[in-house]
Scaffold this motif. Structure first.
Motif, PDB file in Angstrom:
ATOM      1  N   LEU A 137       0.516  -1.487  -0.016  1.00  0.00           N
ATOM      2  CA  LEU A 137      -0.207  -0.106  -0.556  1.00  0.00           C
ATOM      3  C   LEU A 137       0.708   1.081   0.182  1.00  0.00           C
ATOM      4  O   LEU A 137       0.208   2.402   0.245  1.00  0.00           O
ATOM      5  CB  LEU A 137      -0.765   0.653   1.449  1.00  0.00           C
ATOM      6  CG  LEU A 137      -2.213  -1.157   1.112  1.00  0.00           C
ATOM      7  CD1 LEU A 137      -2.589  -0.697   2.499  1.00  0.00           C
ATOM      8  CD2 LEU A 137      -2.897  -1.343  -0.072  1.00  0.00           C
ATOM      9  N   GLN A 138       2.269   1.015  -0.250  1.00  0.00           N
ATOM     10  CA  GLN A 138       2.850   2.110   0.141  1.00  0.00           C
ATOM     11  C   GLN A 138       3.053   3.428  -0.798  1.00  0.00           C
ATOM     12  O   GLN A 138       2.986   4.526  -0.111  1.00  0.00           O
ATOM     13  CB  GLN A 138       4.754   2.162   1.153  1.00  0.00           C
ATOM     14  CG  GLN A 138       4.597   1.033   2.066  1.00  0.00           C
ATOM     15  CD  GLN A 138       5.555   0.883   2.767  1.00  0.00           C
ATOM     16  OE1 GLN A 138       6.634   1.753   2.345  1.00  0.00           O
ATOM     17  NE2 GLN A 138       6.032   0.624   3.803  1.00  0.00           N
ATOM     18  N   ALA A 139       2.802   2.470  -2.162  1.00  0.00           N
ATOM     19  CA  ALA A 139       3.497   3.515  -3.017  1.00  0.00           C
ATOM     20  C   ALA A 139       1.726   4.457  -3.677  1.00  0.00           C
ATOM     21  O   ALA A 139       1.498   5.894  -3.424  1.00  0.00           O
ATOM     22  CB  ALA A 139       2.926   2.265  -3.943  1.00  0.00           C
ATOM     23  N   GLY A 140       0.814   3.913  -3.539  1.00  0.00           N
ATOM     24  CA  GLY A 140      -0.386   4.782  -3.036  1.00  0.00           C
ATOM     25  C   GLY A 140      -0.183   5.977  -2.222  1.00  0.00           C
ATOM     26  O   GLY A 140      -0.808   7.358  -2.332  1.00  0.00           O
ATOM     27  N   CYS A 141       0.306   5.584  -0.653  1.00  0.00           N
ATOM     28  CA  CYS A 141       0.305   6.502  -0.020  1.00  0.00           C
ATOM     29  C   CYS A 141       1.487   7.703  -0.354  1.00  0.00           C
ATOM     30  O   CYS A 141       1.349   9.368  -0.078  1.00  0.00           O
ATOM     31  CB  CYS A 141       0.188   5.776   1.423  1.00  0.00           C
ATOM     32  SG  CYS A 141       0.912   7.406   3.086  1.00  0.00           S
ATOM     33  N   HIS A 142       2.887   6.742  -0.875  1.00  0.00           N
ATOM     34  CA  HIS A 142       3.514   8.087  -1.035  1.00  0.00           C
ATOM     35  C   HIS A 142       2.978   9.002  -2.538  1.00  0.00           C
ATOM     36  O   HIS A 142       3.206  10.545  -2.427  1.00  0.00           O
ATOM     37  CB  HIS A 142       4.954   7.057  -1.671  1.00  0.00           C
ATOM     38  CG  HIS A 142       5.597   6.678  -0.654  1.00  0.00           C
ATOM     39  ND1 HIS A 142       6.113   7.935   0.064  1.00  0.00           N
ATOM     40  CD2 HIS A 142       5.949   5.741  -0.800  1.00  0.00           C
ATOM     41  CE1 HIS A 142       6.911   6.749   0.584  1.00  0.00           C
ATOM     42  NE2 HIS A 142       6.902   5.547   0.595  1.00  0.00           N
ATOM     43  N   TRP A 143       1.881   8.928  -3.100  1.00  0.00           N
ATOM     44  CA  TRP A 143       1.208   9.269  -4.117  1.00  0.00           C
ATOM     45  C   TRP A 143       0.992  10.600  -3.774  1.00  0.00           C
ATOM     46  O   TRP A 143       1.671  11.897  -4.313  1.00  0.00           O
ATOM     47  CB  TRP A 143      -0.003   8.716  -4.936  1.00  0.00           C
ATOM     48  CG  TRP A 143      -1.218   9.069  -5.628  1.00  0.00           C
ATOM     49  CD1 TRP A 143      -0.846   9.577  -6.734  1.00  0.00           C
ATOM     50  CD2 TRP A 143      -1.372   9.603  -5.388  1.00  0.00           C
ATOM     51  NE1 TRP A 143      -1.650  10.627  -7.131  1.00  0.00           N
ATOM     52  CE2 TRP A 143      -2.042  11.097  -6.610  1.00  0.00           C
ATOM     53  CE3 TRP A 143      -2.400  10.396  -4.238  1.00  0.00           C
ATOM     54  CZ2 TRP A 143      -3.629  11.967  -6.434  1.00  0.00           C
ATOM     55  CZ3 TRP A 143      -3.538  11.116  -3.907  1.00  0.00           C
ATOM     56  CH2 TRP A 143      -4.715  11.887  -5.509  1.00  0.00           C
ATOM     57  N   ARG A 144       0.116  10.489  -2.915  1.00  0.00           N
ATOM     58  CA  ARG A 144      -0.186  11.458  -1.879  1.00  0.00           C
ATOM     59  C   ARG A 144       0.516  12.546  -1.716  1.00  0.00           C
ATOM     60  O   ARG A 144      -0.089  14.026  -1.688  1.00  0.00           O
ATOM     61  CB  ARG A 144      -0.937  11.474  -0.767  1.00  0.00           C
ATOM     62  CG  ARG A 144      -1.689  12.428   0.212  1.00  0.00           C
ATOM     63  CD  ARG A 144      -2.301  12.072   1.348  1.00  0.00           C
ATOM     64  NE  ARG A 144      -3.185  12.815   2.437  1.00  0.00           N
ATOM     65  CZ  ARG A 144      -3.311  12.312   3.149  1.00  0.00           C
ATOM     66  NH1 ARG A 144      -3.471  10.571   3.797  1.00  0.00           N
ATOM     67  NH2 ARG A 144      -4.045  13.023   3.934  1.00  0.00           N
ATOM     68  N   TRP A 145       2.176  12.038  -1.200  1.00  0.00           N
ATOM     69  CA  TRP A 145       3.204  13.218  -1.163  1.00  0.00           C
ATOM     70  C   TRP A 145       3.924  14.248  -1.942  1.00  0.00           C
ATOM     71  O   TRP A 145       4.157  14.775  -2.220  1.00  0.00           O
ATOM     72  CB  TRP A 145       3.859  12.908   0.375  1.00  0.00           C
ATOM     73  CG  TRP A 145       2.157  12.858   1.043  1.00  0.00           C
ATOM     74  CD1 TRP A 145       2.200  11.545   1.865  1.00  0.00           C
ATOM     75  CD2 TRP A 145       2.446  13.381   2.323  1.00  0.00           C
ATOM     76  NE1 TRP A 145       1.000  11.484   2.977  1.00  0.00           N
ATOM     77  CE2 TRP A 145       0.661  12.772   2.776  1.00  0.00           C
ATOM     78  CE3 TRP A 145       2.033  15.456   2.057  1.00  0.00           C
ATOM     79  CZ2 TRP A 145       0.191  13.552   4.224  1.00  0.00           C
ATOM     80  CZ3 TRP A 145       1.336  15.451   3.630  1.00  0.00           C
ATOM     81  CH2 TRP A 145       0.207  14.992   4.378  1.00  0.00           C
ATOM     82  N   GLN A 146       4.253  13.148  -2.543  1.00  0.00           N
ATOM     83  CA  GLN A 146       4.795  13.075  -3.772  1.00  0.00           C
ATOM     84  C   GLN A 146       4.331  13.660  -5.080  1.00  0.00           C
ATOM     85  O   GLN A 146       4.711  14.038  -6.122  1.00  0.00           O
ATOM     86  CB  GLN A 146       6.424  11.698  -3.815  1.00  0.00           C
ATOM     87  CG  GLN A 146       6.524  11.443  -2.627  1.00  0.00           C
ATOM     88  CD  GLN A 146       7.479   9.442  -2.960  1.00  0.00           C
ATOM     89  OE1 GLN A 146       7.803   9.538  -4.177  1.00  0.00           O
ATOM     90  NE2 GLN A 146       8.201   9.223  -1.794  1.00  0.00           N
ATOM     91  N   TRP A 147       3.593  13.397  -5.346  1.00  0.00           N
ATOM     92  CA  TRP A 147       3.029  14.129  -6.317  1.00  0.00           C
ATOM     93  C   TRP A 147       2.216  14.834  -6.330  1.00  0.00           C
ATOM     94  O   TRP A 147       2.211  15.593  -7.252  1.00  0.00           O
ATOM     95  CB  TRP A 147       1.744  12.360  -6.982  1.00  0.00           C
ATOM     96  CG  TRP A 147       1.380  12.572  -8.331  1.00  0.00           C
ATOM     97  CD1 TRP A 147       1.975  12.726  -9.672  1.00  0.00           C
ATOM     98  CD2 TRP A 147      -0.061  13.286  -9.212  1.00  0.00           C
ATOM     99  NE1 TRP A 147       1.288  13.180 -11.186  1.00  0.00           N
ATOM    100  CE2 TRP A 147      -0.066  12.984 -10.514  1.00  0.00           C
ATOM    101  CE3 TRP A 147      -1.188  13.536  -7.894  1.00  0.00           C
ATOM    102  CZ2 TRP A 147      -1.295  13.938 -11.291  1.00  0.00           C
ATOM    103  CZ3 TRP A 147      -2.418  14.305  -8.894  1.00  0.00           C
ATOM    104  CH2 TRP A 147      -2.037  13.571  -9.664  1.00  0.00           C
ATOM    105  N   ALA A 148       0.674  14.187  -5.703  1.00  0.00           N
ATOM    106  CA  ALA A 148      -0.278  15.460  -4.680  1.00  0.00           C
ATOM    107  C   ALA A 148       0.743  16.720  -4.029  1.00  0.00           C
ATOM    108  O   ALA A 148       0.454  18.230  -4.308  1.00  0.00           O
ATOM    109  CB  ALA A 148      -1.180  15.224  -4.578  1.00  0.00           C
ATOM    110  N   GLY A 149       1.826  16.574  -3.627  1.00  0.00           N
ATOM    111  CA  GLY A 149       2.629  17.376  -3.179  1.00  0.00           C
ATOM    112  C   GLY A 149       2.083  17.643  -1.734  1.00  0.00           C
ATOM    113  O   GLY A 149       2.326  18.409  -1.320  1.00  0.00           O
TER     114      GLY A 149
END
Length: 235
Positions: A193-205
């Motif tokens: 599940l970590q990739a989806g969690c990182h999406w929020r902070w790394q892609w969406a910012g």
């Protein structure tokens, strides 16, 4: 003078056509906000009775190990020992630096929104100018202008099956409403599940919660329906 007159007329026609093409699009946009969720519950759109008119097949539900849920399995959020959970595949899907696919809760009435797709663009927050197309796989307790984006570590909210599925803390990872508060906290989640969690902070910012958007309904892309298994009526 004749060439100049023709040129002027052509510019006018181009402007008129452009205005006519763009005006319906602009009028179709609705203002709203985004929030985040990951409660591990079987999505509301996993029930045939909740599907929007014309939608084919309920969205897929999974067992504790992210395989297909058994026929007749009960929602783990509402039945102790229930075997129907949300699937790990409902995490956001990055396309490029400014566009992503995903899944969301949308609308207070499932039969009005289940399986429909929407495109939105953020107008505030760190993701201002970025866009998503999401498919509604959940509803209830969500307004018609808000999108509760399925994001691991996004908060369990009112219900929590993540403890049963993954051994998460009783209030989920991070805040019960809003989830983890930094990219570093994504390490608390299971590796799948970590990739989806990182999406929020790394892609969406950033946090994503309460960021403003404009949105409209669109036809669902195969990138989403192939994951959910549900195809809504075309618009």
């Amino acid at each position: 003078m004749r060439p100049a007159s023709i040129s002027t007329m052509l510019r006018y026609l181009v402007l008129l056509i452009s205005t006519l093409l763009l005006t319906p699009l602009a009028r179709s946009q609705t203002a709203g906000t985004t929030t985040t969720t990951w409660d591990c519950c079987e999505p509301a759109c996993g029930y045939t009775s909740n599907l929007s008119p014309g939608a084919r097949e309920p969205v897929k539900s999974c067992n504790q190990n992210n395989g297909p849920a058994a026929a007749g399995a009960q929602n783990a959020c509402f039945t102790q020992g229930g075997g129907a959970f949300s699937c790990q595949t409902y995490q956001p899907i990055i396309v490029n630096n400014t566009f992503a696919y995903g899944f969301a809760g949308h609308g207070n009435t499932a039969t009005s929104t289940c399986c429909k797709c929407y495109q939105f663009t953020w107008t505030s927050g760190a993701a201002k100018g970025k866009s998503m197309i999401v498919q509604a796989i959940n509803a209830g307790g969500i307004t018609d202008v808000d999108f509760d984006i399925y994001t691991p570590g996004g908060g369990v909210g009112d219900f929590n099956a993540c403890t049963a599925q993954y051994g998460a803390p009783s209030g989920g990872w991070g805040r019960q409403y809003g989830g983890v508060t930094s990219d570093a906290q994504c390490s608390q989640l299971p590796s799948n599940l970590q990739a989806g969690c990182h999406w929020r902070w790394q892609w969406a910012g950033g946090d994503v919660n309460e960021w403003a958007i404009t949105f409209k309904q669109v036809n669902c892309p195969s990138q989403l329906t192939s994951v959910s298994g549900c195809i809504p009526a075309a618009i």
